[in-house]
Design an enzyme around this catalytic site. Structure first.
Site, PDB file in Angstrom:
ATOM      1  CE  LYS A  37      -0.462   0.107   5.055  1.00 52.23           C
ATOM      2  NZ  LYS A  37      -1.390   0.147   6.193  1.00 52.23           N
ATOM      3  CE1 TYR A 265      13.273  32.318   0.989  1.00 54.56           C
ATOM      4  CE2 TYR A 265      13.145  29.914   1.024  1.00 54.56           C
ATOM      5  CZ  TYR A 265      13.037  31.113   0.338  1.00 54.56           C
ATOM      6  OH  TYR A 265      12.699  31.119  -0.991  1.00 54.56           O
TER       7      TYR A 265
END
Length: 386
Positions: A37, A265
């Protein structure tokens, strides 16, 4: 194809090794379900499914109907169990058409399946989920007889298995694990006493598969261990597993900065000495968690190098001061092994206070999946590159 920026390497040879180790660990009559999955936990469901089946797995586990259809469209014929709940007539028709095996959790769901299949004049194998303590899907274990009887009485349904799922199998304290096991045993004994069908039983996930052979029953459902990681530290000595996934990226620029220079940043890192730094073409949009900023390391030429400043959407910066003349285009390992050094999904998970499952599933599909090792066929390699 040469990856120009960043990519995920999938070692199919390691995957084959892991499946064979697991098969040797199981009783001869216990089947191995490879849980694929979430695109095989980010590894690439089609290639992983083919490789796992070739190595000895006999079942596949998915979460959704669409995941099962993807495997069928790829030509995979092995039994596929949908571990999630499905309810709508459209889902049921797709399950029947694509020959998938659904999980049934309630009598009402079973009734909807039977009515929809009657309109198609089709029969379907179904797997009944019993809740022994996970409190997620499934009928309460005390109502197992009532549930199995209700499904047995419905036309167009054939009970293929009864199963449950364990909530704490990775905990060194087995108290809850064995409580769930005991509840499963009681439920099964009551079903048998009622002369109801029990063609196949399964309970164990990766942790339970490694921890206790008495939990194996007719089949085990193995996800994380298939991919070479251990559900808990105390299980690492059971089998010699190999991580299947590595994450790599290229240096895109190298520069020298002076003391007092801020990086990335927010200037969450400011150089306190002259430094060489490298920009690498991978970021949080690719699956590198931003919360690893200023906390993670990577590997270059077998040496650890610290990450500096904020991880940005597509790029991050590394301290190259200890590296002799780093070059644009050199490959940095973010997860995986380089020489004697290795960084694992467990390392990232520990830093972030999460689990390795989340790390593996987090790498986005703008990163190509590239096969390394010995893929089973050349087609596998091409599929991984999509």
């Amino acid at each position: 194809m040469q990856c120009d920026r960043a990519w995920v390497e999938i070692n199919l040879e390691a995957l084959t090794h892991n499946v064979r180790q697991l098969k040797q660990w199981l009783a001869p009559k216990t089947d191995l379900m490879a849980v694929v999955k979430a695109d095989a936990y980010g590894h690439g469901a089609i290639a992983v499914a083919r490789t796992a089946l070739a190595a000895g797995a006999t079942w596949l586990g998915v979460a959704t109907v669409s995941e099962g259809i993807q495997l069928r469209r790829a030509g995979i014929e092995a039994p596929i169990l949908i571990l999630g709940a499905t309810h709508t007539p459209d889902q049921i028709r797709a399950i029947a058409y694509w020959r998938l095996d659904p999980t049934l959790c309630t009598p009402q769901q079973a009734q909807t399946f039977s009515e929809t299949l009657a309109s198609l004049d089709r029969h379907l194998p179904v797997h009944l989920k019993i809740d022994t303590g996970m409190s997620r899907l499934g009928m309460p274990w005390q109502e197992a007889v009532k549930f199995v009887q209700a499904v047995q009485d419905l036309p167009h349904l054939r009970i293929a298995s009864v199963y449950s799922h364990l909530a704490t199998a990775d905990d060194p304290d087995p108290t809850i694990l064995y409580q769930q096991h005991q509840r499963f045993e009681v439920a099964i004994a009551q079903v048998r006493a009622a002369n109801l069908p029990l063609p196949r039983l399964h309970l164990a996930n990766s942790a339970a598969t490694l921890a206790d052979r008495s939990l194996h029953y007719d089949m085990v459902r193995v996800g994380l261990a298939t991919y070479g990681l251990y559900p808990a530290p105390h299980l690492r000595s059971v089998l010699p597993l190999r991580p299947v996934m590595q994450v790599k990226a290229r240096i895109t620029q190298v520069k020298h900065i002076q003391p007092g220079t801020g990086v990335s940043y927010g200037h969450r890192f400011v150089a306190d000495r002259p430094m060489d730094i490298a920009t690498v073409g991978i970021g949080y949009a690719d699956g590198v968690p931003r919360n690893l900023s200023n906390r993670m390391t990577a590997l270059l030429r077998g040496q650890p190098v610290a990450q500096l400043g904020s991880v940005t959407m597509d790029q991050l910066m590394l301290d190259m001061t200890s590296i002799d003349q780093p070059q644009v285009g050199e490959i940095v390992t973010l997860l995986g092994r380089d020489g004697a050094q290795a960084i694992t999904a467990d390392d990232w998970a520990e830093l972030l206070g999460t689990i390795s499952w989340e790390i593996l599933c987090g790498f986005k599909h703008r990163l190509p999946r590239v096969a390394v090792g010995q893929p089973q066929t050349s087609r596998e390699a091409s599929i991984l590159r999509i």
